[in-house]
Design a protein around this motif. Sequence first.
Motif, PDB file in Angstrom:
ATOM      1  N   THR A 132      30.514  67.078  26.799  1.00  0.00           N
ATOM      2  CA  THR A 132      31.351  68.084  28.065  1.00  0.00           C
ATOM      3  C   THR A 132      31.058  67.991  29.083  1.00  0.00           C
ATOM      4  O   THR A 132      32.106  68.772  29.790  1.00  0.00           O
ATOM      5  CB  THR A 132      29.563  68.987  27.274  1.00  0.00           C
ATOM      6  OG1 THR A 132      29.722  68.690  25.609  1.00  0.00           O
ATOM      7  CG2 THR A 132      30.109  70.378  28.442  1.00  0.00           C
TER       8      THR A 132
ATOM      9  N   ASN B 143      34.302  66.697  29.924  1.00  0.00           N
ATOM     10  CA  ASN B 143      35.240  67.013  29.914  1.00  0.00           C
ATOM     11  C   ASN B 143      35.423  68.187  30.458  1.00  0.00           C
ATOM     12  O   ASN B 143      36.670  68.680  31.115  1.00  0.00           O
ATOM     13  CB  ASN B 143      35.427  68.234  28.492  1.00  0.00           C
ATOM     14  CG  ASN B 143      35.860  67.550  27.258  1.00  0.00           C
ATOM     15  OD1 ASN B 143      36.156  66.632  26.982  1.00  0.00           O
ATOM     16  ND2 ASN B 143      35.235  68.544  25.733  1.00  0.00           N
ATOM     17  N   LEU B 144      33.645  68.940  31.085  1.00  0.00           N
ATOM     18  CA  LEU B 144      34.132  69.256  32.601  1.00  0.00           C
ATOM     19  C   LEU B 144      34.602  69.121  33.635  1.00  0.00           C
ATOM     20  O   LEU B 144      35.185  69.575  34.519  1.00  0.00           O
ATOM     21  CB  LEU B 144      32.803  70.288  32.674  1.00  0.00           C
ATOM     22  CG  LEU B 144      31.401  70.962  32.141  1.00  0.00           C
ATOM     23  CD1 LEU B 144      30.962  71.344  32.360  1.00  0.00           C
ATOM     24  CD2 LEU B 144      32.537  72.525  31.731  1.00  0.00           C
TER      25      LEU B 144
ATOM     26  N   LYS C  98      36.787  66.917  33.452  1.00  0.00           N
ATOM     27  CA  LYS C  98      38.655  66.376  33.560  1.00  0.00           C
ATOM     28  C   LYS C  98      38.831  67.796  33.655  1.00  0.00           C
ATOM     29  O   LYS C  98      40.586  68.108  34.714  1.00  0.00           O
ATOM     30  CB  LYS C  98      38.690  66.390  32.138  1.00  0.00           C
ATOM     31  CG  LYS C  98      40.022  66.167  31.221  1.00  0.00           C
ATOM     32  CD  LYS C  98      40.791  65.772  30.479  1.00  0.00           C
ATOM     33  CE  LYS C  98      42.096  65.454  30.154  1.00  0.00           C
ATOM     34  NZ  LYS C  98      42.084  64.935  28.867  1.00  0.00           N
ATOM     35  N   SER C  99      38.137  69.159  33.409  1.00  0.00           N
ATOM     36  CA  SER C  99      39.261  70.595  33.466  1.00  0.00           C
ATOM     37  C   SER C  99      38.644  70.746  34.982  1.00  0.00           C
ATOM     38  O   SER C  99      39.893  71.444  35.763  1.00  0.00           O
ATOM     39  CB  SER C  99      38.002  71.597  32.922  1.00  0.00           C
ATOM     40  OG  SER C  99      37.802  71.423  31.382  1.00  0.00           O
ATOM     41  N   SER C 100      37.634  69.957  35.491  1.00  0.00           N
ATOM     42  CA  SER C 100      37.993  70.331  37.552  1.00  0.00           C
ATOM     43  C   SER C 100      38.908  69.452  37.991  1.00  0.00           C
ATOM     44  O   SER C 100      39.399  70.511  38.989  1.00  0.00           O
ATOM     45  CB  SER C 100      35.869  69.796  37.909  1.00  0.00           C
ATOM     46  OG  SER C 100      35.744  70.182  39.337  1.00  0.00           O
ATOM     47  N   THR C 101      39.617  68.840  37.373  1.00  0.00           N
ATOM     48  CA  THR C 101      40.055  67.498  38.561  1.00  0.00           C
ATOM     49  C   THR C 101      41.846  68.854  37.681  1.00  0.00           C
ATOM     50  O   THR C 101      42.888  69.361  38.816  1.00  0.00           O
ATOM     51  CB  THR C 101      40.472  66.642  37.322  1.00  0.00           C
ATOM     52  OG1 THR C 101      39.760  65.493  37.515  1.00  0.00           O
ATOM     53  CG2 THR C 101      41.506  66.005  38.408  1.00  0.00           C
ATOM     54  N   GLU C 102      41.641  69.498  36.622  1.00  0.00           N
ATOM     55  CA  GLU C 102      43.629  70.353  36.400  1.00  0.00           C
ATOM     56  C   GLU C 102      43.015  71.238  36.888  1.00  0.00           C
ATOM     57  O   GLU C 102      43.927  71.882  37.401  1.00  0.00           O
ATOM     58  CB  GLU C 102      43.257  70.031  34.402  1.00  0.00           C
ATOM     59  CG  GLU C 102      43.986  69.113  33.972  1.00  0.00           C
ATOM     60  CD  GLU C 102      43.097  69.603  32.648  1.00  0.00           C
ATOM     61  OE1 GLU C 102      42.606  70.373  32.370  1.00  0.00           O
ATOM     62  OE2 GLU C 102      43.636  68.001  31.635  1.00  0.00           O
ATOM     63  N   ILE C 103      42.307  72.316  37.622  1.00  0.00           N
ATOM     64  CA  ILE C 103      42.074  73.536  38.105  1.00  0.00           C
ATOM     65  C   ILE C 103      42.066  72.432  39.840  1.00  0.00           C
ATOM     66  O   ILE C 103      43.141  73.463  40.293  1.00  0.00           O
ATOM     67  CB  ILE C 103      40.617  73.672  38.173  1.00  0.00           C
ATOM     68  CG1 ILE C 103      39.663  74.216  36.849  1.00  0.00           C
ATOM     69  CG2 ILE C 103      40.426  74.896  39.394  1.00  0.00           C
ATOM     70  CD1 ILE C 103      38.960  74.498  36.257  1.00  0.00           C
TER      71      ILE C 103
END
Length: 326
Positions: A237, A240-241, A243-248
Amino acid sequence: MEKSNTQKIKLGLFVITATLLLITLLYFVGDRQNLFGKNFKISAIFNNVNGLQLGNNVRYAGINVGTVKNIVMINDTTICVDMVLENNILKHIKKNALANIGSDGLVGSMVINIIPNTATALHLKPGDTIKSYTNISTASMLNTLNTTNKNAAILTSDLLKITNSINEGKGTVGLLLNDTEMALNLKKTSENLRVASEQTSTTISQINTIISAINYNESVAAVLLSDTIAAKQLKTTILNLEKSSTEINEVVSNLNTVMFKINNGNGTLSLLLNDTLLVKNIDTTMLNIKESSVLLNDNLEALKHSFLLKGYFKKQEKKLQKEEKK
C-alpha cells in the motif's frame, strides 16, 4: 736401664692410645661419609652452587642420605656436582626428582636437597643425572629489597606531592574536595540523574504495560506487529501510495503546462477565458437563440389552433394517451 724400659713402656702406651683414637676417629668420619657402607653416585647440573663444598650433606625429603663427592665446572654457566648416596635410598628416588642447593639453617653450611616428584616415573639408576633448579640467593633478595625500598621512597614522595596539590585545591580532585559550589553542583546533577532514571523506569514500565495489554488475536497493533501478511500488504500500500503520488505530481505538472498554454495561447479556451468581446458576442447569441426559441414556441402553438393542422395534433394527443394507458 730401668729408665729406658719405663720410657719404652710409656712410648708404647702412647702409640697404642693414639692408634685407638685414630681408629675411632676414622670410624666416626667413615660412618658420617658412608665410607664403610654400600653407596652409589648420581649427578646434578647447576648454574650456581652458592658456596657448596665437598663433604656437604645431601638430603632426600629432609633426611641425610649422602654427601657431596665432587664439584666440577664444565663451563662458565654449567657446574656438575657428583653426590654419593646410601644404597638403601636408591629404590625411593625417581628420575623426575629435582635437586636444589640450600643452607642448613640461617647461617649453616650449604646442603643439597633432593625433592621427590609426585608424578609417575622410572626409578633412578646409579650414575644418572637429575634435574635441578636454583633458589633466589640472599644477595639477589637484598638487591630486590633495596630496589623496592628506592621505588617505595619515590612513590611516597610523589604521593606527598599529589596530596599537597589536592590540599591546595589544585587539579580536578583538589577542586572536588575544596570547592563547595562544585560539590553542590555535583550533588544537584546526581539528584537530576536520579530523577531522570526514575522517570525512565516509569516510562519503560508504562510501555511494558501497553505492550502487555495488546490483544494479539484481534487488535490492529498486534496484526501490524506479528502478522507478516499484513505487513507485506501495508508495504505494498505504501509503495502504491508513493507511485500514485508520483503520477499525481506528473498530472499536476501537465495541468500547469495546459493552464500556461491556455493563459498565454490563442486557442478556443484561451479566447473564451481572455477575449471579453467574444464573450459578449456569445452572450448576445445566446439571448437571440432564447428569443428565437420563444417565438418558435409561439408559432407552434398557433399552428396547433390552425384549422389545417388541428386534426393532426389531436390524433397525436390521442395516440400519446393510449400509450400512457398501456
